[in-house]
Design a protein around this motif. Structure first.
Motif, mmCIF file in Angstrom:
data_model
loop_
_atom_site.group_PDB
_atom_site.id
_atom_site.type_symbol
_atom_site.label_atom_id
_atom_site.label_comp_id
_atom_site.label_asym_id
_atom_site.label_seq_id
_atom_site.Cartn_x
_atom_site.Cartn_y
_atom_site.Cartn_z
ATOM 1 N N VAL A 43 0.864 -1.181 0.000
ATOM 2 C CA VAL A 43 0.000 0.000 0.000
ATOM 3 C C VAL A 43 0.901 1.231 0.000
ATOM 4 O O VAL A 43 1.510 1.565 1.016
ATOM 5 N N GLU A 44 0.986 1.875 -1.131
ATOM 6 C CA GLU A 44 1.833 3.054 -1.237
ATOM 7 C C GLU A 44 1.220 4.234 -0.483
ATOM 8 O O GLU A 44 0.013 4.441 -0.512
ATOM 9 N N GLY A 45 2.094 4.971 0.221
ATOM 10 C CA GLY A 45 1.669 6.209 0.847
ATOM 11 C C GLY A 45 1.115 6.114 2.252
ATOM 12 O O GLY A 45 0.741 7.133 2.820
ATOM 13 N N ILE A 46 1.085 4.916 2.878
ATOM 14 C CA ILE A 46 0.562 4.856 4.243
ATOM 15 C C ILE A 46 1.596 5.299 5.273
ATOM 16 O O ILE A 46 1.263 5.571 6.418
ATOM 17 N N GLY A 47 2.863 5.341 4.867
ATOM 18 C CA GLY A 47 3.910 5.877 5.727
ATOM 19 C C GLY A 47 4.353 4.978 6.859
ATOM 20 O O GLY A 47 5.067 5.427 7.758
ATOM 21 N N ASP A 60 4.373 -0.179 3.173
ATOM 22 C CA ASP A 60 4.610 0.959 2.287
ATOM 23 C C ASP A 60 5.995 0.807 1.668
ATOM 24 O O ASP A 60 6.984 0.703 2.396
ATOM 25 N N PRO A 61 6.086 0.774 0.334
ATOM 26 C CA PRO A 61 7.387 0.621 -0.314
ATOM 27 C C PRO A 61 8.408 1.679 0.110
ATOM 28 O O PRO A 61 9.608 1.375 0.206
ATOM 29 N N ALA A 62 7.960 2.883 0.392
ATOM 30 C CA ALA A 62 8.892 3.941 0.817
ATOM 31 C C ALA A 62 9.566 3.578 2.134
ATOM 32 O O ALA A 62 10.742 3.900 2.345
ATOM 33 N N LYS A 63 8.845 2.923 3.033
ATOM 34 C CA LYS A 63 9.427 2.531 4.315
ATOM 35 C C LYS A 63 10.398 1.366 4.134
ATOM 36 O O LYS A 63 11.418 1.301 4.814
ATOM 37 N N VAL A 64 10.109 0.472 3.200
ATOM 38 C CA VAL A 64 11.040 -0.625 2.924
ATOM 39 C C VAL A 64 12.345 -0.058 2.383
ATOM 40 O O VAL A 64 13.423 -0.526 2.743
ATOM 41 N N GLU A 65 12.255 0.955 1.564
ATOM 42 C CA GLU A 65 13.464 1.616 1.062
ATOM 43 C C GLU A 65 14.218 2.329 2.183
ATOM 44 O O GLU A 65 15.435 2.302 2.245
ATOM 45 N N GLU A 66 13.483 2.976 3.072
ATOM 46 C CA GLU A 66 14.086 3.794 4.130
ATOM 47 C C GLU A 66 14.768 2.967 5.218
ATOM 48 O O GLU A 66 15.879 3.285 5.650
#
Length: 131
Positions: A43-47, A60-66
């Motif tokens: 789910v993109e964008g849930i942070g 959230d893919p952004a958190k996996v990257e972070e």
């Protein structure tokens, strides 16, 4: 003899998530079955990451990257902690109004994170703690 060709493809985020699951299983092998029972849902964008009473783990893919693999392993153990403790089901059974869901979740987060910290599991900076 049959050979298997691997093109090196695959989603690097899913590979990182899989690596984190292996690390989490090594840290707490007694919850390995539960970790693999959780169904990852991108789910993109849930942070953040989240879970529900049907053992879906939203990521959230952004958190996996972070986060690094150790932090991700801690997050996976955190989410499985919600499922094993039945937090979503218990909240609904209490008959509390939905407006109290967030504070209930934060209370659950702090208890789970306290236990993980005692077990020396790495958690991302800024996570909710009892204090």
């Amino acid at each position: 003899m049959m050979s298997i060709k691997h093109d090196g493809g695959g989603d690097p985020l899913l590979l990182k998530l899989a690596a984190a699951r292996v690390v989490a299983c090594n840290q707490m092998p007694y919850v390995a079955t539960a970790l693999f029972a959780m169904v990852p849902v991108k789910v993109e964008g849930i942070g953040t990451f989240a879970s529900d009473e049907k053992w879906r783990m939203y990521w959230d893919p952004a958190k996996v990257e972070e986060w690094d693999v150790q932090e991700l392993a801690g997050v996976l153990l955190h989410e499985v902690g919600h499922c094993l403790r039945g937090h979503a089901t218990r909240f609904r059974a209490m008959g509390e109004p939905q407006r109290n869901a967030q504070i209930y979740n934060v209370a659950g987060d702090s208890v789970i994170n306290d236990d993980l910290r005692d077990a020396r599991v790495t958690l991302p900076e800024g996570c909710v703690l009892v204090e």
